[in-house]
Design an enzyme around this catalytic site. Structure first.
Site, PDB file in Angstrom:
ATOM      1  N   LYS A 138       0.830  -1.217   0.000  1.00 27.56           N
ATOM      2  CA  LYS A 138       0.000   0.000   0.000  1.00 27.56           C
ATOM      3  C   LYS A 138       0.866   1.269   0.000  1.00 27.56           C
ATOM      4  O   LYS A 138       0.648   2.173  -0.799  1.00 27.56           O
ATOM      5  CB  LYS A 138      -0.936   0.015   1.227  1.00 27.56           C
ATOM      6  N   ARG A 182      -9.475   0.997   8.973  1.00 32.28           N
ATOM      7  CA  ARG A 182      -9.079  -0.366   9.308  1.00 32.28           C
ATOM      8  C   ARG A 182     -10.190  -1.109  10.042  1.00 32.28           C
ATOM      9  O   ARG A 182     -10.026  -2.284  10.379  1.00 32.28           O
ATOM     10  CB  ARG A 182      -7.856  -0.316  10.222  1.00 32.28           C
ATOM     11  N   ARG A 217      11.401  -5.647   4.959  1.00 37.43           N
ATOM     12  CA  ARG A 217      11.121  -4.217   4.796  1.00 37.43           C
ATOM     13  C   ARG A 217      12.089  -3.351   5.615  1.00 37.43           C
ATOM     14  O   ARG A 217      12.358  -3.634   6.756  1.00 37.43           O
ATOM     15  CB  ARG A 217       9.687  -3.906   5.240  1.00 37.43           C
ATOM     16  N   ARG A 240      11.182  -1.604  11.133  1.00 29.56           N
ATOM     17  CA  ARG A 240      10.095  -1.293  12.059  1.00 29.56           C
ATOM     18  C   ARG A 240      10.002  -2.360  13.140  1.00 29.56           C
ATOM     19  O   ARG A 240      10.139  -3.544  12.865  1.00 29.56           O
ATOM     20  CB  ARG A 240       8.766  -1.191  11.296  1.00 29.56           C
ATOM     21  N   ARG A 285      -0.555  -9.092  13.645  1.00 26.90           N
ATOM     22  CA  ARG A 285      -1.159  -8.102  12.746  1.00 26.90           C
ATOM     23  C   ARG A 285      -2.020  -8.763  11.682  1.00 26.90           C
ATOM     24  O   ARG A 285      -3.051  -8.212  11.278  1.00 26.90           O
ATOM     25  CB  ARG A 285      -0.061  -7.255  12.098  1.00 26.90           C
TER      26      ARG A 285
HETATM   27  P1  ADP Z   1       1.206  -1.714   7.454  1.00 22.33           P
HETATM   28  O1  ADP Z   1       1.526  -0.744   6.343  1.00 22.33           O
HETATM   29  O2  ADP Z   1       2.291  -2.706   7.656  1.00 22.33           O
HETATM   30  O3  ADP Z   1      -0.143  -2.335   7.322  1.00 22.33           O
HETATM   31  P2  ADP Z   1       0.773   0.662   9.020  1.00 22.33           P
HETATM   32  O4  ADP Z   1       2.002   1.477   8.890  1.00 22.33           O
HETATM   33  O5  ADP Z   1      -0.399   1.032   8.194  1.00 22.33           O
HETATM   34  O6  ADP Z   1       1.169  -0.861   8.790  1.00 22.33           O
HETATM   35  O7  ADP Z   1       0.298   0.630  10.535  1.00 22.33           O
HETATM   36  C1  ADP Z   1       1.185   0.286  11.576  1.00 22.33           C
HETATM   37  C2  ADP Z   1       0.424   0.236  12.896  1.00 22.33           C
HETATM   38  O8  ADP Z   1      -0.116   1.528  13.193  1.00 22.33           O
HETATM   39  C3  ADP Z   1      -0.791  -0.699  12.914  1.00 22.33           C
HETATM   40  O9  ADP Z   1      -0.425  -2.042  13.213  1.00 22.33           O
HETATM   41  C4  ADP Z   1      -1.633  -0.060  14.028  1.00 22.33           C
HETATM   42  O10 ADP Z   1      -1.126  -0.371  15.304  1.00 22.33           O
HETATM   43  C5  ADP Z   1      -1.406   1.427  13.795  1.00 22.33           C
HETATM   44  N1  ADP Z   1      -2.402   1.988  12.850  1.00 22.33           N
HETATM   45  C6  ADP Z   1      -2.158   2.514  11.621  1.00 22.33           C
HETATM   46  N2  ADP Z   1      -3.301   2.920  11.037  1.00 22.33           N
HETATM   47  C7  ADP Z   1      -4.303   2.650  11.913  1.00 22.33           C
HETATM   48  C8  ADP Z   1      -5.708   2.802  11.889  1.00 22.33           C
HETATM   49  N3  ADP Z   1      -6.341   3.326  10.826  1.00 22.33           N
HETATM   50  N4  ADP Z   1      -6.406   2.387  12.976  1.00 22.33           N
HETATM   51  C9  ADP Z   1      -5.802   1.870  14.051  1.00 22.33           C
HETATM   52  N5  ADP Z   1      -4.487   1.682  14.141  1.00 22.33           N
HETATM   53  C10 ADP Z   1      -3.721   2.057  13.080  1.00 22.33           C
HETATM   54  P1  ADP Z   2       2.166  -1.896   3.197  1.00 20.56           P
HETATM   55  O1  ADP Z   2       2.155  -0.388   3.202  1.00 20.56           O
HETATM   56  O2  ADP Z   2       0.961  -2.481   2.527  1.00 20.56           O
HETATM   57  O3  ADP Z   2       2.410  -2.480   4.547  1.00 20.56           O
HETATM   58  P2  ADP Z   2       4.757  -1.597   1.867  1.00 20.56           P
HETATM   59  O4  ADP Z   2       4.501  -0.710   0.696  1.00 20.56           O
HETATM   60  O5  ADP Z   2       5.439  -1.012   3.046  1.00 20.56           O
HETATM   61  O6  ADP Z   2       3.394  -2.363   2.289  1.00 20.56           O
HETATM   62  O7  ADP Z   2       5.613  -2.836   1.337  1.00 20.56           O
HETATM   63  C1  ADP Z   2       6.096  -3.844   2.227  1.00 20.56           C
HETATM   64  C2  ADP Z   2       7.512  -4.291   1.801  1.00 20.56           C
HETATM   65  O8  ADP Z   2       7.435  -4.972   0.549  1.00 20.56           O
HETATM   66  C3  ADP Z   2       8.499  -3.136   1.565  1.00 20.56           C
HETATM   67  O9  ADP Z   2       9.768  -3.571   1.974  1.00 20.56           O
HETATM   68  C4  ADP Z   2       8.463  -2.908   0.058  1.00 20.56           C
HETATM   69  O10 ADP Z   2       9.708  -2.402  -0.424  1.00 20.56           O
HETATM   70  C5  ADP Z   2       8.201  -4.310  -0.466  1.00 20.56           C
HETATM   71  N1  ADP Z   2       7.363  -4.339  -1.681  1.00 20.56           N
HETATM   72  C6  ADP Z   2       6.283  -3.557  -1.967  1.00 20.56           C
HETATM   73  N2  ADP Z   2       5.748  -3.888  -3.157  1.00 20.56           N
HETATM   74  C7  ADP Z   2       6.493  -4.936  -3.632  1.00 20.56           C
HETATM   75  C8  ADP Z   2       6.439  -5.735  -4.820  1.00 20.56           C
HETATM   76  N3  ADP Z   2       5.505  -5.539  -5.748  1.00 20.56           N
HETATM   77  N4  ADP Z   2       7.373  -6.703  -4.962  1.00 20.56           N
HETATM   78  C9  ADP Z   2       8.322  -6.911  -4.017  1.00 20.56           C
HETATM   79  N5  ADP Z   2       8.418  -6.193  -2.875  1.00 20.56           N
HETATM   80  C10 ADP Z   2       7.522  -5.209  -2.677  1.00 20.56           C
END
Ligand code: ADP
Ligand code: ADP
Ligand code: ZN
Length: 217
Positions: free
Chosen positions: A13, A88, A127, A160, A171
């Site tokens: 995302k 979420r 990541r 992270r 998660r």
């Molecule tokens: P990822 O991209 O790996 O899904 P995020 O960076 O979006 O993770 O979120 C990391 C953490 O921040 C989540 O596991 C949660 O604890 C908190 N968080 C982020 N967005 C929200 C939301 N919309 N509602 C509740 N908690 C959130």
């Molecule tokens: P989210 O926001 O959904 O948690 P991220 O954009 O942070 O996901 O991506 C998670 C990890 O996967 C990062 O290390 C990113 O560089 C890698 N990644 C994202 N898209 C791809 C892809 N299409 N192929 C391989 N690795 C990817």
């Protein structure tokens, strides 16, 4: 463009949202980034959020809805926004609907990025993020030119705290229980566009842009 990216942690995302902002002049609203910045600055919200995030749980809905309401009212969101990581929960989705209605606005569509669980774990474990500019890397799939250093701003890369194996599992359970119901919620509203999230980053970006074109047609 007023859209949101839905999908499990690690789906890509953040990676895709960053590319869309450049192309469409919309701002990226990542609630995860906002919370991590607040935690870094040790604000009261940040301290509260950090304790929740490290366990892989969700920050309370009311807090998140207020935070997003404030963010979407800022000037740079006027040209559009790409929500990444919000909503979420169903409660947050209703909250978003209310925020947008009050602003005389609404969502154009919702992109659901689909990836199997094995891919998620692989992506999250490798990541790395830049402390300076927030750029995203992956040890195997998208490594920086110099280990541990951001290509763009030379800032230090870090892993992270919630990307450790134990927390990843927590998660994923939270996603299934609390966030996955949003798929049907947005399908019922005719807003859902499903995107195959397996493939390289550019390929997936193209799929999203194509789906965006179809949504607008
Ligand atoms: P990822 O991209 O790996 O899904 P995020 O960076 O979006 O993770 O979120 C990391 C953490 O921040 C989540 O596991 C949660 O604890 C908190 N968080 C982020 N967005 C929200 C939301 N919309 N509602 C509740 N908690 C959130
Ligand atoms: P989210 O926001 O959904 O948690 P991220 O954009 O942070 O996901 O991506 C998670 C990890 O996967 C990062 O290390 C990113 O560089 C890698 N990644 C994202 N898209 C791809 C892809 N299409 N192929 C391989 N690795 C990817
Ligand atoms: Zn950087």
């Amino acid at each position: 463009m007023r859209v949101l990216l839905l999908g499990p942690p690690g789906a890509g995302k953040g990676t895709q949202a960053k590319r869309l902002t450049g192309a469409f002049g919309a701002c990226q609203v990542s609630t995860g980034d906002i919370l991590r910045n607040a935690a870094q600055e040790e604000t009261p919200l940040g301290q509260k959020a950090a304790a929740i995030m490290v366990k892989g749980e969700l920050v309370p809905d009311a807090l998140m809805i207020d935070l997003v309401a404030e963010r979407l009212r800022q000037d740079d969101c006027r040209k559009g926004f790409i929500l990444d990581g919000f909503p979420r929960t169903l409660e947050q989705a209703d909250g978003l609907e209310g925020i947008l209605k009050a602003m005389g606005s609404e969502l154009d569509c919702v992109f659901l990025i689909r990836v199997p669980e094995a891919v998620i774990v692989e992506r999250l474990e490798g990541r790395r993020s830049c402390r300076g500019c927030g750029a995203l890397y992956h040890l195997v799939f998208h490594p920086p030119a110099r280990a541990g250093v951001c290509d763009r701003c030379q800032g230090p890369l870090y892993q992270r705290e919630d990307d450790w194996a134990e927390t990843i599992r927590a998660r994923l359970r939270v996603y299934e229980a609390q966030t996955a119901p949003l798929i049907q919620y947005y399908r019922d509203r005719g807003l859902l566009k499903e995107i195959d999230g397996v493939g390289d980053v550019d390929e997936i970006q193209n799929r999203i842009r194509q789906a965006w074109g179809e949504a607008r047609a």
